[in-house]
Design a protein around this motif. Structure first.
Motif, short mmCIF file in Angstrom:
data_model
loop_
_atom_site.label_atom_id
_atom_site.label_comp_id
_atom_site.label_asym_id
_atom_site.label_seq_id
_atom_site.Cartn_x
_atom_site.Cartn_y
_atom_site.Cartn_z
N LEU A 156 0.82 -1.21 0.00
CA LEU A 156 0.00 0.00 0.00
C LEU A 156 0.85 1.26 0.00
N ASN A 157 2.02 1.19 0.62
CA ASN A 157 2.90 2.35 0.66
C ASN A 157 3.44 2.71 -0.72
N GLU A 158 3.50 1.72 -1.62
CA GLU A 158 4.01 1.97 -2.97
C GLU A 158 2.92 2.46 -3.93
N TYR A 218 -8.22 4.04 -5.74
CA TYR A 218 -7.87 2.62 -5.63
C TYR A 218 -7.27 2.31 -4.26
N LYS A 219 -6.32 3.14 -3.80
CA LYS A 219 -5.67 2.89 -2.52
C LYS A 219 -6.67 3.00 -1.38
N ARG A 220 -7.53 4.01 -1.40
CA ARG A 220 -8.51 4.19 -0.34
C ARG A 220 -9.52 3.05 -0.34
N SER A 221 -9.87 2.57 -1.52
CA SER A 221 -10.82 1.45 -1.60
C SER A 221 -10.23 0.18 -1.01
N ILE A 238 -0.48 0.31 11.77
CA ILE A 238 0.73 0.61 12.56
C ILE A 238 1.95 0.69 11.66
N TYR A 239 2.05 -0.26 10.72
CA TYR A 239 3.22 -0.28 9.84
C TYR A 239 3.20 0.88 8.85
N LEU A 240 2.01 1.26 8.38
CA LEU A 240 1.92 2.43 7.49
C LEU A 240 2.33 3.70 8.23
N ALA A 241 1.97 3.78 9.52
CA ALA A 241 2.39 4.94 10.32
C ALA A 241 3.91 4.99 10.45
N ALA A 242 4.53 3.80 10.62
CA ALA A 242 6.00 3.76 10.71
C ALA A 242 6.64 4.15 9.38
N LEU A 243 6.04 3.70 8.27
CA LEU A 243 6.58 4.04 6.95
C LEU A 243 6.42 5.53 6.64
N ALA A 244 5.40 6.15 7.22
CA ALA A 244 5.20 7.58 6.99
C ALA A 244 6.34 8.41 7.58
N GLY A 245 7.07 7.84 8.54
CA GLY A 245 8.17 8.56 9.15
C GLY A 245 9.50 8.39 8.44
N ASP A 260 21.22 7.15 -7.14
CA ASP A 260 22.27 6.12 -7.21
C ASP A 260 21.87 4.93 -8.08
N GLY A 261 20.64 4.95 -8.61
CA GLY A 261 20.21 3.89 -9.51
C GLY A 261 19.54 2.71 -8.84
N ALA A 262 19.09 2.86 -7.60
CA ALA A 262 18.43 1.76 -6.89
C ALA A 262 17.03 1.52 -7.47
N THR A 263 16.66 0.26 -7.60
CA THR A 263 15.32 -0.10 -8.07
C THR A 263 14.32 0.05 -6.93
N ARG A 264 13.04 -0.06 -7.26
CA ARG A 264 12.00 0.06 -6.23
C ARG A 264 12.13 -1.07 -5.21
N LEU A 265 12.42 -2.27 -5.68
CA LEU A 265 12.57 -3.41 -4.76
C LEU A 265 13.76 -3.20 -3.83
#
Length: 334
Positions: free
Chosen positions: A131-133, A139-142, A213-220, A232-237
């Motif tokens: 969901l963070n991605e 769509y995300k809210r649904s 809880i995890y989405l709140a942690a990712l928001a930080g 630096d060329g890092a992929t999303r993964l």
């Protein structure tokens, strides 16, 4: 020269000559600290008033009832009261440990909890990362609404839905199985299926809520880290693996410790509602056994002993896992 000044000079001269000793008695700081604490409480009385209901809840329903734990060591008879009942020591504990159903109860409780931990613990993390991605939009809210909604269904209604969905005659799951050309399955009448039904229905109900809880942690997470990684060329993964997941580790450790602390306290209400004589072999756990022995069979002391054993094991697991987490990382409950 005034009388007061002459007296002061005389006292000073006596101190210098050694005829009297100065008053070097240390000042006790405790009254001052106590006054500061009282002043701080009075200044923030609204916050303490806000916390008061929760404080009273734990005192009334968790600490005061601990007085009754002594009946686990007595042959409790309600007419005689707690103090009037005979003291029997560890007799009820020995009876439980030596019973033929002890290992079955322990096995069912451990297997269900391990199954729930292995399947249910990682899924909220995975869903939160996914969901963070997703960009914020309809769509995300649904997806969030659909995944959060089952958490607000009561246990009784949830058990009724499970029974209706899995009915071999009218259940939608068995209709789908028949559509695929297979025979209907009696899920709640087969002990082999009970654990999967219990765990997977719990995953469906609680996974979405656990992602909050995890989405709140990712928001930080600092977005500059992602921007630097993209440069630096890092992929999303790679960004998920090296930036997002490390940010979730402290939260994951705390929640894991809390889950281990309730390891043997498997969901009693839901198991009891789904339990029947046909699946009892697989569904009878320590919590339901305490209910049956204590309330239905009136074996109050025996049920208290079994419940105390359950609580002690949970406390030991909580302390052990917390100490391991404290040694392996900087995150722990205390």
């Amino acid at each position: 020269m005034s009388t007061s000044s002459s007296i002061a000079k005389q006292q000073e001269t006596e101190v210098r000559n050694g005829s009297t000793k100065p008053n070097l008695k240390p000042v006790n700081p405790k009254p001052q600290l106590r006054q500061k604490k009282i002043k701080k409480i009075l200044q923030n009385w609204q916050l303490y008033l806000f916390v008061l209901p929760s404080f009273l809840y734990f005192i009334i329903f968790h600490y005061i009832p601990m007085y009754g734990l002594q009946i686990a060591f007595k042959d409790f008879i309600p007419a005689l009261g707690i103090w009037g009942s005979e003291w029997v020591g560890f007799e009820h504990f020995i009876r439980f440990f030596e019973s033929y159903y002890f290992w079955d109860l322990l096995k069912n409780t451990l297997v269900i909890n391990l199954y729930e931990l292995v399947v249910g613990f990682p899924l909220p993390i995975i869903l939160a990362l996914l969901l963070n991605e997703v960009k914020d939009g309809i769509y995300k809210r649904s997806v969030q609404t659909v995944t959060y909604a089952p958490h607000f269904i009561s246990v009784v209604v949830m058990a009724g839905m499970i029974i209706a969905f899995l009915s071999p005659a009218t259940g939608i799951i068995n209709h789908f199985i028949e559509f695929l050309g297979f025979e209907p399955i009696r899920f709640l009448a087969d002990p082999d299926w009970f654990k999967s039904v219990f765990v997977l229905s719990g995953v469906w109900q609680n996974t979405g809520w656990g992602t909050i809880i995890y989405l709140a942690a990712l928001a930080g997470v600092d977005m500059q880290q992602h921007e630097a990684a993209i440069v630096d060329g890092a992929t999303r993964l790679q960004r998920i693996w090296y930036i997002n997941i490390p940010a979730l580790v402290p939260t994951m450790i705390i929640l894991l410790i809390l889950n281990i602390g309730n390891f043997l306290a498997v969901g009693f209400e839901k198991i009891l509602l789904l339990q029947n004589p046909l699946n009892l072999e697989s569904s009878n756990v320590i919590a339901t056994f305490v209910y049956t022995s204590g309330l239905l069979e009136a074996q109050y002391s025996f049920a208290a002993a079994v419940g105390l054993f359950n609580a002690v094991i949970n406390a030991a697991l909580l302390i052990a896992v917390n100490q391991i987490a404290k040694k392996r990382s900087e995150t722990s409950l205390w």
